[in-house]
Design an enzyme around this catalytic site. Structure first.
Site, PDB file in Angstrom:
ATOM      1  N   ARG A   1       0.860  -1.189   0.000  1.00  0.00           N
ATOM      2  CA  ARG A   1       0.000   0.000   0.000  1.00  0.00           C
ATOM      3  C   ARG A   1       0.897   1.240   0.000  1.00  0.00           C
ATOM      4  O   ARG A   1       1.969   1.216   0.618  1.00  0.00           O
ATOM      5  CB  ARG A   1      -0.896   0.069   1.265  1.00  0.00           C
ATOM      6  CG  ARG A   1      -1.672  -1.163   1.572  1.00  0.00           C
ATOM      7  CD  ARG A   1      -2.722  -1.509   0.559  1.00  0.00           C
ATOM      8  NE  ARG A   1      -3.736  -0.489   0.362  1.00  0.00           N
ATOM      9  CZ  ARG A   1      -4.631  -0.533  -0.626  1.00  0.00           C
ATOM     10  NH1 ARG A   1      -4.624  -1.533  -1.486  1.00  0.00           N
ATOM     11  NH2 ARG A   1      -5.531   0.406  -0.747  1.00  0.00           N
TER      12      ARG A   1
ATOM     13  N   LEU B   1       1.678   4.927   1.314  1.00  0.00           N
ATOM     14  CA  LEU B   1       1.372   5.698   2.523  1.00  0.00           C
ATOM     15  C   LEU B   1       1.372   7.190   2.187  1.00  0.00           C
ATOM     16  O   LEU B   1       2.204   7.664   1.404  1.00  0.00           O
ATOM     17  CB  LEU B   1       2.413   5.393   3.603  1.00  0.00           C
ATOM     18  CG  LEU B   1       2.396   3.943   4.094  1.00  0.00           C
ATOM     19  CD1 LEU B   1       3.635   3.632   4.930  1.00  0.00           C
ATOM     20  CD2 LEU B   1       1.117   3.665   4.903  1.00  0.00           C
TER      21      LEU B   1
ATOM     22  N   HIS C   1      12.879  -2.635  -1.958  1.00  0.00           N
ATOM     23  CA  HIS C   1      12.247  -2.784  -3.279  1.00  0.00           C
ATOM     24  C   HIS C   1      13.137  -3.672  -4.154  1.00  0.00           C
ATOM     25  O   HIS C   1      14.366  -3.517  -4.150  1.00  0.00           O
ATOM     26  CB  HIS C   1      12.073  -1.402  -3.916  1.00  0.00           C
ATOM     27  CG  HIS C   1      11.399  -1.464  -5.242  1.00  0.00           C
ATOM     28  ND1 HIS C   1      10.033  -1.640  -5.372  1.00  0.00           N
ATOM     29  CD2 HIS C   1      11.903  -1.410  -6.500  1.00  0.00           C
ATOM     30  CE1 HIS C   1       9.725  -1.696  -6.661  1.00  0.00           C
ATOM     31  NE2 HIS C   1      10.837  -1.548  -7.358  1.00  0.00           N
TER      32      HIS C   1
ATOM     33  N   ASP D   1       8.401   4.585  -4.518  1.00  0.00           N
ATOM     34  CA  ASP D   1       9.785   4.074  -4.558  1.00  0.00           C
ATOM     35  C   ASP D   1      10.787   5.147  -4.986  1.00  0.00           C
ATOM     36  O   ASP D   1      11.768   4.854  -5.683  1.00  0.00           O
ATOM     37  CB  ASP D   1       9.881   2.839  -5.493  1.00  0.00           C
ATOM     38  CG  ASP D   1       8.911   1.741  -5.069  1.00  0.00           C
ATOM     39  OD1 ASP D   1       8.765   1.498  -3.859  1.00  0.00           O
ATOM     40  OD2 ASP D   1       8.272   1.135  -5.943  1.00  0.00           O
TER      41      ASP D   1
ATOM     42  N   GLU E   1      18.179  -9.238  -0.665  1.00  0.00           N
ATOM     43  CA  GLU E   1      17.309  -8.409   0.192  1.00  0.00           C
ATOM     44  C   GLU E   1      17.496  -8.770   1.658  1.00  0.00           C
ATOM     45  O   GLU E   1      17.568  -7.903   2.531  1.00  0.00           O
ATOM     46  CB  GLU E   1      15.837  -8.607  -0.204  1.00  0.00           C
ATOM     47  CG  GLU E   1      15.487  -8.096  -1.588  1.00  0.00           C
ATOM     48  CD  GLU E   1      13.989  -8.173  -1.873  1.00  0.00           C
ATOM     49  OE1 GLU E   1      13.182  -7.919  -0.976  1.00  0.00           O
ATOM     50  OE2 GLU E   1      13.621  -8.504  -3.025  1.00  0.00           O
TER      51      GLU E   1
HETATM   52  C1  GAR Z   1      10.115  -8.501  -1.788  1.00  0.00           C
HETATM   53  O1  GAR Z   1      10.769  -8.868  -2.966  1.00  0.00           O
HETATM   54  C2  GAR Z   1      10.063  -6.995  -1.659  1.00  0.00           C
HETATM   55  O2  GAR Z   1      11.234  -6.346  -2.103  1.00  0.00           O
HETATM   56  C3  GAR Z   1       8.906  -6.668  -2.545  1.00  0.00           C
HETATM   57  O3  GAR Z   1       7.945  -7.658  -2.262  1.00  0.00           O
HETATM   58  C4  GAR Z   1       8.622  -8.842  -1.856  1.00  0.00           C
HETATM   59  C5  GAR Z   1       8.087  -9.255  -0.512  1.00  0.00           C
HETATM   60  O4  GAR Z   1       8.592 -10.511  -0.155  1.00  0.00           O
HETATM   61  N1  GAR Z   1       8.387  -5.352  -2.295  1.00  0.00           N
HETATM   62  C6  GAR Z   1       7.886  -4.595  -3.247  1.00  0.00           C
HETATM   63  O5  GAR Z   1       7.778  -4.944  -4.406  1.00  0.00           O
HETATM   64  C7  GAR Z   1       7.432  -3.232  -2.782  1.00  0.00           C
HETATM   65  N2  GAR Z   1       7.259  -2.343  -3.902  1.00  0.00           N
HETATM   66  P1  GAR Z   1       8.486 -10.970   1.368  1.00  0.00           P
HETATM   67  O6  GAR Z   1       7.016 -10.796   1.786  1.00  0.00           O
HETATM   68  O7  GAR Z   1       8.885 -12.426   1.310  1.00  0.00           O
HETATM   69  O8  GAR Z   1       9.421 -10.127   2.188  1.00  0.00           O
END
Ligand code: GAR
Length: 219
Positions: free
Chosen positions: A93, A95, A111, A147, A176
């Site tokens: 979402r 913010l 991201h 982002d 990540e």
């Molecule tokens: C991750 O790859 C994160 O970087 C991305 O969603 C995934 C969540 O994985 N976030 C986005 O795309 C935000 N724009 P997780 O629930 O296993 O942490």
């Protein structure tokens, strides 16, 4: 020294939440997860929080009449848990500036691309469609854009000829999980600060680790 209290916002699997929980459980980590909030009632991340003994709360945006109501409820949960820093971890979402103003300079996001490339949804698919040879992940401070906030750290991974979204996402996710705890540690200890559209990292911090690193490149 007291540990910084994190509120982690999630919508899905929560593997980044897990990386933060694991880091917080390690000796000397300067933060703890005070609560986890999901806007999706079925998110697996909630199980991960409960397994770690962390309060897990659902604030379902679909059950609330407006974005303002959603953010008011979210803020209530975070205040109740005395949250000082907010970490978005797969939280899908946007913010508002009003909400972000409640935690000035203290909202972080991860991201799955090397921003400013491929903001928004399906960053890995965007990278595959564009045919880039290197992509990765970014931890950044959150501003009211999508982002767009000041970048704290990035990690690079190669895009291989046979990659699909799943294989590429998995390679990025591994980075990540390493990068997010590192960036949180630097942020909550005041080693990274905002400087207009960018950040400054204190000289004594391990800045090399914040700009990483295709597998196979010199460490
Ligand atoms: C991750 O790859 C994160 O970087 C991305 O969603 C995934 C969540 O994985 N976030 C986005 O795309 C935000 N724009 P997780 O629930 O296993 O942490």
């Amino acid at each position: 020294m007291s540990r910084a209290r994190l509120g982690v916002l999630v919508s899905g699997s929560g593997s980044n939440l897990q990386a933060l929980l694991d880091a917080c459980a390690s000796d000397g980590f300067p933060a703890e997860v005070a609560c986890v909030v999901s806007n999706v009632p079925t998110a697996y991340a909630l199980e991960r929080a409960r397994a770690a003994g962390v309060p897990a709360v659902v604030v379902d945006h679909k059950a609330l009449a407006s974005k303002a109501d959603f953010e008011r409820a979210l803020l209530g949960v975070l205040r109740e848990a005395r949250v000082e820093w907010v970490c978005l971890a797969g939280f899908m979402r946007l913010l508002s500036a009003d909400f972000l103003g409640q935690f000035p300079g203290r909202v972080l996001n991860i991201h799955p691309s090397l921003l400013p490339a491929f903001p928004g949804l399906h960053a890995q698919r965007q990278a595959l469609e564009r045919g880039v040879k290197v992509t990765g992940c970014t931890v950044h401070f959150v501003d009211a854009g999508t982002d767009t906030g000041p970048i704290i750290g990035q990690a690079a991974v190669p895009v291989l000829p046979d990659d699909d979204e799943k294989s590429l996402s998995a390679r990025i996710l591994a980075e990540e999980h390493r990068l997010y705890p590192l960036a949180v540690r630097l942020a909550v200890t005041g080693q990274v600060s905002l400087d207009g559209a960018r950040t400054r990292v204190a000289a004594q911090a391990t800045t090399g680790e914040l700009a990483l690193r295709s597998p196979g490149a010199p460490k």
